[in-house]
Enzyme design. Sequence first.
Site, short mmCIF file in Angstrom:
data_model
loop_
_atom_site.label_atom_id
_atom_site.label_comp_id
_atom_site.label_asym_id
_atom_site.label_seq_id
_atom_site.Cartn_x
_atom_site.Cartn_y
_atom_site.Cartn_z
CD GLN A 23 1.64 -3.40 -11.08
OE1 GLN A 23 1.63 -3.10 -10.05
NE2 GLN A 23 2.70 -3.46 -11.95
CB SER A 24 -3.60 -4.27 -5.97
OG SER A 24 -2.26 -4.15 -5.50
CB THR A 25 -4.41 0.57 -6.33
OG1 THR A 25 -3.00 1.05 -6.21
CG2 THR A 25 -4.72 -0.30 -5.04
CD GLN A 28 -0.05 -1.85 -5.47
OE1 GLN A 28 -0.34 -2.46 -6.04
NE2 GLN A 28 0.24 -1.99 -4.14
#
Length: 690
Positions: A23-25, A28
């Site tokens: 997951q990037s952030t 998210q």
Amino acid sequence: MTEATSKVQARHLKRNAYLYVRQSTLRQVFENTESTRRQYDLRQRAISLGWRPDQVVVIDTDLGQSGASAVDREGFQHLVTEVSLGRAGVVMGLEVSRLARNSTDWHRLLEICALADTLILDEDGIYDPAHFNDRLLLGLKGTMSEAELHVLRARLRGGILNKARRGELEIRLPIGFVYDSEGGVRLDPDARVQQNVRQLFRTFQRTGSAIATVRAFRDQGLKFPRRIYQGPNKGDVAWGELDHSRALWILHHPRYAGAFSFGRSRMRKHPDGRIVYKRLAPEEWTALIRDAHEGYISWDEFEQNKLRLRENAHALGDEREKGPPREGPALLQGLVICAVCGERMTIRYHQRGALLQPDYLCQRHGISHAQPICQQIPGGTIDEAIGKLLVETVSSRTLEVALQVQRELESRSAEAERLRQHEVERARYESELARHRYMRVDPDNRLVADSLEAEWNQALRALGEAKERYDKQRQTDDASVTDEQRAAIIALAKDFPRLWSDPRTPQRERKRMARLLIADVTLLRGTELRAQVRFNGGATHALTLPLPKPAWALRQTSSEVVSEIDRLLDHHTDAEIAKLLNDRGMTSGEGKHFTRLKVRKVRIAYDLKDRFSRLRARGLLTLDEIAARLNVCSVTIKQWRRAGLLQAHRFEDRGQYLFEPPGPDAPVKHRWKMRRKSNASLTTSNALNP
Ligand SMILES: [Zn+2]
């Protein structure tokens, strides 16, 4: 499924299945639970392909971190390690190409998977990187993913830049400014905030340095406002101490001169994950729109402040810049340049009597390379000579001539200025025209709107360039002097010599005056001292000075006294000479009375022959020598001397006499006896005849 099962072999099933969850952030992670669920579904697929549930290893340590570089991502590194050690039978991920957010990482993973015979599984299917077709497909997927990321970013950034170029981008305002309801920039309506910001600029104007400004704020107990951008009190103003970095930041910020700017610095990410900001020169900024809103200072003031800060910044540009005048007495502090190597020379003070004497020295290179210093020059005489030169140069007459020439130049440049002004006007008109055209077009007609926007941008750029050219030229021309200034300059010139020599004028002021007139002084120490003075405005003047005497030489006995001692030594002893010199009021180099020892010191220092050797050289004899010559014993000689029959010179310090060589009438033992008798008879006869 047949394809998938044919790719999965027993050797793969013996090893683990790695599920990489990415997951990037953080946002998210919270919002996109759907994709998390999908990622965990892959686990079921692995099990259906033949892996035991306990063989599935989930790597999800990267949750909450951006994947833009491999350094940040421990999980990805871990995955690569496991694959390269041959522990992975399959690597699983949702859209596997996003495992790595840049193509290099991705291709490296593919390479390693191919070598380690590891399969790759995503929602679309299962791939064997060792197969050409699969490899091609996976490579494409990676490239697409990276391109997508790039396009996304460019779209975002492009929008921002376009807005910025138009000056319409709403960015965080520095303290002292607020947005009004229409989105325009206004001075902060809080009078106290305004006042303190103004005070900062005023103080800088007065002191000329950011540090002095901070000090002044601290000394007066003034607080400086700061807006809170985060937390529960977001938007409020907090009051605190003004610090140096903050003062610098404000002085360098174009907003305070009413200008909108964007892209003043560039951010660069280093391979080790460090983020470095680089400040750009104004011509590299993305946007600079002057007079965009009300400011605290004028643009000219802003530029002047920047110039002053740059001059103050010693560290900048090889320390070739001048520092602000400091308290020490060295007149040329910060103005002296070494003629040998071109470095700026520094100052060291030493005490001489009650005075602090400056030495100018070039030691920077020496210090950094552990070598002897390049030049050391005693500063006292130079300072004195420069002071004299300034007083001579700054007579009102020379200044008046200079001002006349100035007036001549002004009238000529006025004509050129009018022409350049026209140029700017035309560019402005054209940009206005382009703006109108752009505004009138239907925004849905993208093609036309885009090309008109480009046209408008072009016109704006042209206007910016024309303005810049105009301002630059005007600055060079604009040495123009108003009548008022002219009168002030003449008055100063008349006053200058008086002001300069007035003992009440603090040395700092003298230094400031020197700086107004002198750009720099280049020093060279040879058999004499050569100083090349460059005045502000380009005139130069060369000075040649005798090398000042070193300290020991100043304490030296003057040459007249030495030659007098030399002369007196022919006839006198050291003690006698000391008395004679004192009687004549002569003094030693240190200004003290002479003593026997002091005369002796001078005599030895100058290698003068003492009285004893001089008499010996003239042929005078010692006691033993004269005794041998006259063929008597030394006791007899002593008796003869006491009786005045022999001429002798006494040397107290040696406890010795030197005798004049005996002439033809020298006494002999026999004659002496006769004489003594006759002397005795004389006495007797005197006694007999009263
Ligand atoms: Zn040097």
